[in-house]
Design a protein around this motif. Structure first.
Motif, short mmCIF file in Angstrom:
data_model
loop_
_atom_site.label_atom_id
_atom_site.label_comp_id
_atom_site.label_asym_id
_atom_site.label_seq_id
_atom_site.Cartn_x
_atom_site.Cartn_y
_atom_site.Cartn_z
N PHE A 220 0.81 -1.21 0.00
CA PHE A 220 0.00 0.00 0.00
C PHE A 220 0.85 1.27 0.00
CE2 PHE A 220 -2.87 -3.29 1.36
CZ PHE A 220 -4.05 -2.96 0.72
N GLU A 221 2.16 1.12 0.25
CA GLU A 221 3.08 2.26 0.18
C GLU A 221 3.60 2.49 -1.23
OE1 GLU A 221 3.46 4.09 2.90
OE2 GLU A 221 2.13 2.66 3.91
N ILE A 222 3.27 1.61 -2.15
CA ILE A 222 3.78 1.69 -3.52
C ILE A 222 2.77 2.42 -4.40
CG2 ILE A 222 4.43 0.34 -5.56
CD1 ILE A 222 5.43 -1.83 -3.61
N GLU A 223 3.25 3.38 -5.17
CA GLU A 223 2.34 4.20 -5.97
C GLU A 223 2.38 3.86 -7.46
OE1 GLU A 223 3.14 8.29 -5.10
OE2 GLU A 223 2.51 8.12 -3.00
N VAL A 224 3.39 3.13 -7.91
CA VAL A 224 3.45 2.77 -9.34
C VAL A 224 2.59 1.53 -9.58
CG1 VAL A 224 5.72 3.79 -9.68
CG2 VAL A 224 5.53 1.38 -9.00
N PRO A 225 2.24 1.25 -10.84
CA PRO A 225 1.41 0.08 -11.15
C PRO A 225 2.10 -1.23 -10.75
CG PRO A 225 1.44 1.60 -13.01
CD PRO A 225 2.47 2.09 -12.04
N MET A 226 1.28 -2.21 -10.37
CA MET A 226 1.78 -3.53 -9.99
C MET A 226 0.99 -4.61 -10.73
SD MET A 226 2.25 -3.07 -5.87
CE MET A 226 0.90 -1.89 -5.67
N LEU A 227 1.69 -5.63 -11.20
CA LEU A 227 1.07 -6.77 -11.88
C LEU A 227 1.37 -8.04 -11.09
CD1 LEU A 227 -0.36 -8.11 -14.33
CD2 LEU A 227 1.93 -8.31 -15.38
N PHE A 228 0.31 -8.76 -10.73
CA PHE A 228 0.45 -10.03 -10.03
C PHE A 228 0.09 -11.15 -11.00
CE2 PHE A 228 -0.25 -6.81 -6.89
CZ PHE A 228 0.44 -7.21 -5.75
N LEU A 229 1.07 -11.96 -11.35
CA LEU A 229 0.85 -13.13 -12.19
C LEU A 229 0.87 -14.35 -11.26
CD1 LEU A 229 3.35 -12.03 -14.96
CD2 LEU A 229 0.87 -12.07 -15.19
N GLN A 230 -0.25 -15.01 -11.12
CA GLN A 230 -0.39 -16.03 -10.08
C GLN A 230 -1.12 -17.27 -10.60
OE1 GLN A 230 1.29 -13.48 -7.08
NE2 GLN A 230 0.63 -15.62 -6.81
N GLY A 231 -0.68 -18.43 -10.15
CA GLY A 231 -1.41 -19.66 -10.43
C GLY A 231 -2.54 -19.85 -9.44
N THR A 232 -3.62 -20.47 -9.88
CA THR A 232 -4.77 -20.66 -8.99
C THR A 232 -4.49 -21.73 -7.94
OG1 THR A 232 -5.78 -22.29 -10.49
CG2 THR A 232 -6.41 -19.97 -10.77
N ARG A 233 -3.41 -22.52 -8.11
CA ARG A 233 -3.04 -23.52 -7.11
C ARG A 233 -1.79 -23.10 -6.33
NH1 ARG A 233 -1.35 -28.31 -7.94
NH2 ARG A 233 -0.42 -27.90 -9.98
N ASP A 234 -1.49 -21.82 -6.31
CA ASP A 234 -0.30 -21.32 -5.62
C ASP A 234 -0.51 -21.42 -4.11
OD1 ASP A 234 1.84 -19.90 -4.58
OD2 ASP A 234 1.80 -18.37 -6.15
N ALA A 235 0.25 -22.30 -3.46
CA ALA A 235 0.11 -22.53 -2.02
C ALA A 235 0.64 -21.37 -1.19
CB ALA A 235 0.83 -23.81 -1.62
N LEU A 236 1.38 -20.44 -1.82
CA LEU A 236 1.94 -19.30 -1.10
C LEU A 236 1.12 -18.02 -1.33
CD1 LEU A 236 5.79 -19.80 -1.62
CD2 LEU A 236 4.24 -20.89 0.00
N ALA A 237 0.00 -18.16 -2.00
CA ALA A 237 -0.88 -17.00 -2.23
C ALA A 237 -2.29 -17.51 -2.48
CB ALA A 237 -0.39 -16.17 -3.41
N MET A 238 -2.95 -17.93 -1.41
CA MET A 238 -4.32 -18.42 -1.54
C MET A 238 -5.21 -17.30 -2.06
SD MET A 238 -3.93 -21.55 -0.65
CE MET A 238 -5.64 -22.11 -0.48
N LEU A 239 -6.09 -17.64 -2.97
CA LEU A 239 -6.91 -16.62 -3.61
C LEU A 239 -7.81 -15.90 -2.62
CD1 LEU A 239 -7.89 -18.27 -7.01
CD2 LEU A 239 -5.97 -16.76 -6.46
#
Length: 229
Positions: A151-170
């Motif tokens: 939330f401290e970042i002001e530039v655009p961010m892109l998250f490319l994520q797998g739906t089975r990513d165990a380190l980033a539950m949807l």
């Protein structure tokens, strides 16, 4: 286009040097400063394939080692040193490719260290951050705590994520990206895990998923850099 990556030395401080690889097609329109994940360095087949296939799409890359990986260690560097390495790699890229817009980020740990560095003090000349599997929490420990600094970042961010990513539950990632608003774009890849691997039962192959991911990354980069052209 040159098919061979150019070896580069990045000076982190007076006592620390790390290796890097610069792959720049002749008519590159942007450069992605690409940090590796915690368990494998810049020469891992995934990293090499990303660099090669982005070059085919007209995007240069500079991928680099963190100091612990340069020394053959397994324990990641403390955040302060990792952040300094990110800054040094971005500065070296800007020095070598001064006319290209820069996108920064990387795989897992590397992407998170980049975002932390950006949150503390914005990286000069950077147009946006792109994460190849952002590690939002440890496996089996869902939480969004590791995303608070975003939330401290002001530039655009892109998250490319797998739906089975165990380190980033949807259930954690999607509300976080929604809360970040227009700054964040989330692209999901069905059945892919944290390494963008898909099970054989899906009928798809990892290179196909990676190609789709890099198409999405390139499209996003083009949208981000338009004001800079």
């Amino acid at each position: 286009m040159t098919n061979d990556a150019e070896p580069v030395v990045v000076a982190v401080d007076d006592a620390t040097r790390v290796s890097a690889l610069l792959l720049a097609p002749a008519k590159a329109r942007a450069c992605y400063v690409l940090a590796h994940g915690a368990g494998a360095g810049m020469t891992h087949p995934f990293m090499a394939a990303v660099a090669r296939e982005l070059a085919e799409r007209g995007v240069a890359t500079l991928r680099y080692q963190f100091p612990y990986m340069e020394k053959g260690g397994k324990r990641p560097d403390p955040p302060k040193l990792a952040h300094a390495t990110v800054r040094a790699a971005v500065a070296e890229t800007a020095r070598r490719l001064p006319k290209l817009p820069l996108i920064v980020g990387g795989k897992s740990f590397g992407g998170r260290m980049t975002s932390q560095a950006q949150a503390i003090t914005p990286l000069p000349t950077v147009r946006g951050l792109a994460f190849l599997g952002f590690p939002l929490h440890p496996a089996k420990q869902p939480s969004s705590e590791r995303g608070k600094h975003l939330f401290e970042i002001e530039v655009p961010m892109l998250f490319l994520q797998g739906t089975r990513d165990a380190l980033a539950m949807l259930d954690e990632l999607e509300p976080l990206c929604a809360a970040l608003g227009k700054r964040a774009v989330l692209k999901l890849f069905q059945d892919a895990d944290h390494s963008f691997h898909v099970p054989a039962r899906t009928g798809r192959k990892d290179p196909q998923v990676r190609s789709e991911m890099l198409d999405a990354l390139t499209e996003w980069i083009d949208a981000v850099i338009i004001p800079a052209l």
